[in-house]
Design a protein around this motif. Structure first.
Motif, PDB file in Angstrom:
ATOM      1  N   ASP A 155       5.128   9.071  -1.550  1.00 11.85           N
ATOM      2  CA  ASP A 155       4.257  10.246  -1.444  1.00 11.85           C
ATOM      3  C   ASP A 155       3.839  10.763  -2.817  1.00 11.85           C
ATOM      4  OD1 ASP A 155       4.367  10.375   1.392  1.00 11.85           O
ATOM      5  OD2 ASP A 155       6.357  11.268   1.258  1.00 11.85           O
ATOM      6  N   GLY A 156       4.183  10.029  -3.881  1.00 15.09           N
ATOM      7  CA  GLY A 156       3.907  10.492  -5.235  1.00 15.09           C
ATOM      8  C   GLY A 156       2.484  10.247  -5.688  1.00 15.09           C
ATOM      9  N   LYS A 157       2.140  10.806  -6.854  1.00 12.44           N
ATOM     10  CA  LYS A 157       0.783  10.699  -7.396  1.00 12.44           C
ATOM     11  C   LYS A 157       0.427   9.267  -7.788  1.00 12.44           C
ATOM     12  CE  LYS A 157       0.158  15.412  -9.179  1.00 12.44           C
ATOM     13  NZ  LYS A 157      -0.089  16.225 -10.398  1.00 12.44           N
ATOM     14  N   LYS A 158       1.409   8.522  -8.304  1.00 13.16           N
ATOM     15  CA  LYS A 158       1.124   7.177  -8.788  1.00 13.16           C
ATOM     16  C   LYS A 158       0.685   6.255  -7.654  1.00 13.16           C
ATOM     17  CE  LYS A 158       4.006   7.127 -12.944  1.00 13.16           C
ATOM     18  NZ  LYS A 158       5.139   6.474 -13.656  1.00 13.16           N
ATOM     19  N   ILE A 159       1.382   6.300  -6.535  1.00 14.12           N
ATOM     20  CA  ILE A 159       1.011   5.424  -5.419  1.00 14.12           C
ATOM     21  C   ILE A 159      -0.305   5.884  -4.793  1.00 14.12           C
ATOM     22  CG2 ILE A 159       2.318   6.688  -3.643  1.00 14.12           C
ATOM     23  CD1 ILE A 159       1.894   2.868  -3.874  1.00 14.12           C
ATOM     24  N   ARG A 160      -0.553   7.213  -4.789  1.00 15.02           N
ATOM     25  CA  ARG A 160      -1.820   7.712  -4.235  1.00 15.02           C
ATOM     26  C   ARG A 160      -2.994   7.306  -5.121  1.00 15.02           C
ATOM     27  NH1 ARG A 160       0.859  12.745  -3.225  1.00 15.02           N
ATOM     28  NH2 ARG A 160      -0.475  13.788  -4.748  1.00 15.02           N
ATOM     29  N   HIS A 161      -2.749   7.177  -6.421  1.00 18.26           N
ATOM     30  CA  HIS A 161      -3.797   6.719  -7.332  1.00 18.26           C
ATOM     31  C   HIS A 161      -4.141   5.250  -7.067  1.00 18.26           C
ATOM     32  CE1 HIS A 161      -6.072   5.902 -10.984  1.00 18.26           C
ATOM     33  NE2 HIS A 161      -5.247   4.892 -11.232  1.00 18.26           N
ATOM     34  N   LEU A 162      -3.108   4.455  -6.814  1.00 18.43           N
ATOM     35  CA  LEU A 162      -3.335   3.031  -6.539  1.00 18.43           C
ATOM     36  C   LEU A 162      -3.986   2.820  -5.174  1.00 18.43           C
ATOM     37  CD1 LEU A 162       0.033   1.451  -7.762  1.00 18.43           C
ATOM     38  CD2 LEU A 162      -2.200   1.256  -8.871  1.00 18.43           C
ATOM     39  N   ARG A 163      -3.470   3.536  -4.163  1.00 14.98           N
ATOM     40  CA  ARG A 163      -3.908   3.351  -2.780  1.00 14.98           C
ATOM     41  C   ARG A 163      -5.338   3.860  -2.597  1.00 14.98           C
ATOM     42  NH1 ARG A 163      -0.753   7.147   0.167  1.00 14.98           N
ATOM     43  NH2 ARG A 163       1.058   5.784  -0.134  1.00 14.98           N
ATOM     44  N   GLY A 164      -6.251   2.967  -2.315  1.00 16.92           N
ATOM     45  CA  GLY A 164      -7.650   3.351  -2.132  1.00 16.92           C
ATOM     46  C   GLY A 164      -8.438   3.305  -3.425  1.00 16.92           C
ATOM     47  N   GLY A 165      -7.753   3.494  -4.559  1.00 14.82           N
ATOM     48  CA  GLY A 165      -8.435   3.462  -5.847  1.00 14.82           C
ATOM     49  C   GLY A 165      -8.427   2.074  -6.452  1.00 14.82           C
ATOM     50  N   ARG A 166      -7.229   1.562  -6.753  1.00  9.53           N
ATOM     51  CA  ARG A 166      -7.110   0.236  -7.349  1.00  9.53           C
ATOM     52  C   ARG A 166      -6.828  -0.851  -6.302  1.00  9.53           C
ATOM     53  NH1 ARG A 166      -9.926  -0.373 -10.276  1.00  9.53           N
ATOM     54  NH2 ARG A 166      -8.887  -2.045 -11.421  1.00  9.53           N
ATOM     55  N   ILE A 167      -6.262  -0.433  -5.153  1.00 13.09           N
ATOM     56  CA  ILE A 167      -6.002  -1.385  -4.067  1.00 13.09           C
ATOM     57  C   ILE A 167      -6.662  -0.842  -2.801  1.00 13.09           C
ATOM     58  CG2 ILE A 167      -4.252  -2.620  -2.739  1.00 13.09           C
ATOM     59  CD1 ILE A 167      -2.259  -2.040  -4.960  1.00 13.09           C
TER      60      ILE A 167
ATOM     61  N   MET B 173       0.812  -1.222   0.000  1.00 14.58           N
ATOM     62  CA  MET B 173       0.000   0.000   0.000  1.00 14.58           C
ATOM     63  C   MET B 173       0.847   1.275   0.000  1.00 14.58           C
ATOM     64  SD  MET B 173      -3.257  -0.778  -0.023  1.00 14.58           S
ATOM     65  CE  MET B 173      -4.131   0.638   0.643  1.00 14.58           C
ATOM     66  N   GLY B 174       2.163   1.135   0.153  1.00 12.95           N
ATOM     67  CA  GLY B 174       3.010   2.323   0.267  1.00 12.95           C
ATOM     68  C   GLY B 174       2.794   3.050   1.572  1.00 12.95           C
ATOM     69  N   LEU B 175       2.500   2.297   2.635  1.00 11.72           N
ATOM     70  CA  LEU B 175       2.176   2.891   3.927  1.00 11.72           C
ATOM     71  C   LEU B 175       3.192   2.538   5.010  1.00 11.72           C
ATOM     72  CD1 LEU B 175      -1.699   2.316   4.067  1.00 11.72           C
ATOM     73  CD2 LEU B 175      -0.501   4.493   3.757  1.00 11.72           C
ATOM     74  N   LEU B 176       4.403   2.165   4.610  1.00 14.02           N
ATOM     75  CA  LEU B 176       5.422   1.866   5.618  1.00 14.02           C
ATOM     76  C   LEU B 176       5.718   3.101   6.462  1.00 14.02           C
ATOM     77  CD1 LEU B 176       8.102  -0.229   3.675  1.00 14.02           C
ATOM     78  CD2 LEU B 176       6.733  -1.008   5.611  1.00 14.02           C
ATOM     79  N   PRO B 177       5.989   2.928   7.752  1.00 17.19           N
ATOM     80  CA  PRO B 177       6.403   4.074   8.573  1.00 17.19           C
ATOM     81  C   PRO B 177       7.663   4.724   8.006  1.00 17.19           C
ATOM     82  CG  PRO B 177       5.923   2.155   9.945  1.00 17.19           C
ATOM     83  CD  PRO B 177       5.903   1.680   8.532  1.00 17.19           C
ATOM     84  N   ARG B 178       7.943   5.937   8.456  1.00  9.80           N
ATOM     85  CA  ARG B 178       9.076   6.697   7.908  1.00  9.80           C
ATOM     86  C   ARG B 178      10.406   5.973   8.058  1.00  9.80           C
ATOM     87  NH1 ARG B 178       7.930  10.099   4.033  1.00  9.80           N
ATOM     88  NH2 ARG B 178       5.971  11.167   4.489  1.00  9.80           N
ATOM     89  N   ASN B 179      10.544   5.197   9.138  1.00 10.86           N
ATOM     90  CA  ASN B 179      11.820   4.505   9.342  1.00 10.86           C
ATOM     91  C   ASN B 179      11.864   3.154   8.645  1.00 10.86           C
ATOM     92  OD1 ASN B 179       9.954   3.319  11.090  1.00 10.86           O
ATOM     93  ND2 ASN B 179      11.532   2.769  12.585  1.00 10.86           N
ATOM     94  N   GLY B 180      10.814   2.823   7.858  1.00 15.01           N
ATOM     95  CA  GLY B 180      10.781   1.573   7.110  1.00 15.01           C
ATOM     96  C   GLY B 180      11.257   1.783   5.689  1.00 15.01           C
ATOM     97  N   VAL B 181      12.017   0.835   5.167  1.00 22.60           N
ATOM     98  CA  VAL B 181      12.558   0.970   3.820  1.00 22.60           C
ATOM     99  C   VAL B 181      12.562  -0.384   3.115  1.00 22.60           C
ATOM    100  CG1 VAL B 181      14.924   0.727   4.719  1.00 22.60           C
ATOM    101  CG2 VAL B 181      14.569   1.700   2.449  1.00 22.60           C
ATOM    102  N   VAL B 182      12.095  -0.379   1.844  1.00 22.54           N
ATOM    103  CA  VAL B 182      12.210  -1.563   1.002  1.00 22.54           C
ATOM    104  C   VAL B 182      13.590  -1.508   0.352  1.00 22.54           C
ATOM    105  CG1 VAL B 182      11.300  -2.779  -1.003  1.00 22.54           C
ATOM    106  CG2 VAL B 182       9.722  -1.644   0.573  1.00 22.54           C
ATOM    107  N   HIS B 183      14.462  -2.435   0.699  1.00 22.94           N
ATOM    108  CA  HIS B 183      15.827  -2.369   0.162  1.00 22.94           C
ATOM    109  C   HIS B 183      16.157  -3.558  -0.731  1.00 22.94           C
ATOM    110  CE1 HIS B 183      17.359  -5.383   3.072  1.00 22.94           C
ATOM    111  NE2 HIS B 183      16.501  -4.820   3.896  1.00 22.94           N
ATOM    112  N   GLY B 184      15.123  -4.228  -1.212  1.00 23.00           N
ATOM    113  CA  GLY B 184      15.346  -5.330  -2.133  1.00 23.00           C
ATOM    114  C   GLY B 184      14.043  -5.941  -2.580  1.00 23.00           C
TER     115      GLY B 184
END
Length: 625
Positions: free
Chosen positions: A94-106, A60-71
């Motif tokens: 925080d970009g438009k693409k993830i905001r479009h997916l979050r709540g809209g497509r997912i 969902m692109g909702l990881l806390p600020r100290n969370g990071v996808v590194h692989g």
């Protein structure tokens, strides 16, 4: 995983997620791969801390600020864009693409609907906000679309419910509102994070049935995150079992339940209580923490079962509450039962049935309108409801309580030592040194290291916090402990630990329990005598075997049918999940409905088994109904 990405709506490949803590990266998801085919349900199963929710937050692109996808990659093939594959892990969170997916497509349903919904906005406004963010409509049209979605998820009066606030709704309706918010934009993928954990079995059955129906109607895929294997057996097409950030086993639901291979999965299956457990059989906890032998002064005298004297006599309890419209609401009506010394007495029912209110009245945490509670002390009977001031303060140590939520029931500002000592300080029991010594003994008694006494509650897991609550309840050496949903907030493996501990303490200390729960499998494991409550009244009461093998009341039967079992050969009967609710007397046969005011009474079915029915009925009429 031979299918191409185009056949999978969501595909996670070798995902690694870490959290920055004190300048160090702590990896919590360690190379997880899974897929969610279009239109199918995939269950992600594991204990708290296994990484399930972190995976969903990453999608969902909702990881806390100290969370990071590194692989790794999170590939989403959006059907709305002809299956074009998007790597969510590479998007700006925080970009438009993830905001479009979050709540809209997912879409996503969160675990706790009360904390996920704003208390200062109406249900309709919150659902409509999601619609207007992704699919703007004129105001009147947006309301109509929102009300239609409320109707789809089972609100009987969508126009009225639109203007209600979350606190005006039951837990089941709040979860339905969350479902409406997640589905208002008709997403291709629904992520359901423990969607039914906090719900009663009948409400849970309704929500699960609703999710299946909406999935079929909308053609969406579901990623179901849960630790309840009963829900998995009834909902999932494929299952992924995770432990400490790694996949332990994955396959079709048939493979997972009929041919489990990994020891962790086998242990999870054995940790769940079920109705087929033999007398004396124990749950198998994944990490059993054996308590030490309790101090001699905590032990109660052995019970002489040949001539049982009830420890507690409850008679004709009644409690009403005034409503804002001036009318009174009956919460508890004519409740009577006995608890034998050394017995575990189970009180079962849905939220709102009055079972917690009964426990609170016995504890004198709430006042009763009428009725009596007689505690049979070794020196004679004590009228608990008549006690006042110093008499009540002196009596209180005889009855203690273990609360439902191990987080909110422990003060975050007190150390474990202070929490366990507090009852002794209030009652003036012992010197500082004696209180500390007792705290050490109690920690060992519940299987915790006494070196943890200087720590604060936040540094413990949920199961450890509940053990601290049990130690506090034992501090004053009570005769009766009221257990109010003591394991409903815990994972199945931790639940097994706590239930085994309670049984061990009961056996070694001679304790008596009033065990309040909506989980019938847990009550079956713990209690010898069980009472079933519906709408403030006990509708059936009897020994465990009689109640589970020969249930007489339609409400008891509905509760048993609504329990999801981790068994593919005994699927959940979704037909019991009717909108009216299993506790609605209008749905019961006429034998169990009042033909006139006061016409209901307890009918003796033999062997200590009683059912609430019309006084004109006989035991034969009731069992034939």
């Amino acid at each position: 995983m031979k299918e191409t990405a185009s056949k999978d709506l969501l595909r996670i490949e070798d995902l690694h997620v870490s959290f920055a803590v004190h300048g160090q990266l702590n990896e919590v998801v360690k190379g997880i791969s899974l897929r969610v085919p279009a239109g199918r349900t995939v269950a992600l199963v594991g204990e708290s801390g296994s990484g399930k929710t972190v995976i969903s937050q990453s999608v969902m692109g909702l990881l806390p600020r100290n969370g990071v996808v590194h692989g790794g990659r999170i590939l989403f093939a959006d059907p709305a864009k002809e299956g074009k594959v998007i790597d969510i892990a590479a998007l700006d969170r925080d970009g438009k693409k993830i905001r479009h997916l979050r709540g809209g497509r997912i879409g996503m349903i969160f675990q706790e609907p009360m904390s996920s919904l704003s208390p200062v906005h109406t249900i309709g406004d919150q659902i409509q906000e999601a619609l207007q963010l992704h699919r703007p409509h004129p105001r009147k049209e947006a309301r109509a679309v929102t009300e239609e979605m409320l109707r789809l998820v089972g609100f009987r009066n969508p126009h009225h419910s639109y203007d209600q606030y979350p606190f005006e709704l039951s837990g089941g309706l709040r979860q339905r509102a969350m479902l409406a918010m997640a589905l208002i934009c008709r997403p291709a993928l629904l992520i359901a994070d423990e969607p039914t954990t906090a719900l009663d079995v009948t409400i849970q059955a309704q929500v699960l049935k609703l999710m299946k129906e909406l999935q079929s109607e909308m053609g969406m895929a579901i990623l179901l995150i849960t630790h309840d294997l009963g829900v998995v057996a009834n909902m999932a097409d494929e299952v992924v079992v995770v432990y400490r950030g790694r996949v332990m086993e994955a396959g079709t639901v048939d493979d997972i339940f009929r041919h489990p291979r990994h020891p962790y999965l086998k242990a999870l299956l054995k940790a769940s209580p079920d109705f087929d457990m033999a007398e004396g059989e124990r749950l198998v906890a994944l990490r059993e923490v054996p308590p030490t032998a309790p101090p001699a002064d905590l032990r109660h005298e052995p019970v002489l079962r040949a001539a049982p004297t009830p420890l507690l006599n409850v008679r004709n309890l009644r409690k009403t509450y005034g409503s804002k419209h001036g009318a009174s609401i009956v919460a508890v009506e004519d409740v009577s039962f006995d608890i034998l010394r050394g017995q575990c007495f189970g009180l079962v029912g849905e939220s709102g049935s009055g079972k917690t209110t009964v426990g609170n009245m016995i504890m004198r945490a709430r006042s009763a309108d009428s009725g009596s509670v007689i505690f049979n002390d070794r020196t004679g009977p004590v009228d608990v409801l008549a006690l006042q001031d110093e008499e009540l303060r002196t009596f209180r140590p005889r009855m203690q309580m273990i609360f439902q939520d191990p987080v909110s029931s422990l003060s975050p500002r007190m150390t474990v030592l202070d929490i366990i000592r507090e009852p002794m300080i209030v009652q003036g029991r012992g010197t500082d040194a004696e209180q500390k010594k007792r705290a050490v003994e109690l920690m060992e008694c519940v299987g915790l290291d006494p070196r943890f006494l200087s720590r604060y509650p936040h540094s413990f897991s949920g199961g450890q916090r509940q053990r601290i609550g049990i130690a506090r309840a034992l501090a004053l050496n009570p005769d009766l402990i009221i257990c109010d949903e003591p394991v409903s907030a815990l994972d199945v493996s931790v639940q097994a630990q706590v239930l085994n501990l309670l049984k061990d303490l009961q056996a070694s200390l001679g304790l008596t329990y009033l065990f309040v729960s909506h989980n019938l499998a847990v009550v079956h494991y713990m209690a010898e005598q069980i009472a079933v409550m519906a709408r403030g009244r006990i509708v059936e009461i009897g020994p465990r075997e009689a109640l589970f093998r020969r249930p007489a009341h339609p409400y008891t039967r509905a509760l048993l049918k609504a329990v999801p079992l981790p068994d593919l050969d005994r699927k959940l009967d979704f037909d019991v999940a009717f909108t009216g609710g299993a506790s609605d007397p209008a749905s019961w046969p006429e034998e169990f409905r009042a033909t006139a005011p006061g016409s209901l009474e307890m009918i003796d079915l033999g062997g200590g088994h009683f059912v609430l029915a019309d006084r004109a009925c006989t035991a034969r009429d009731v069992t034939a109904a």
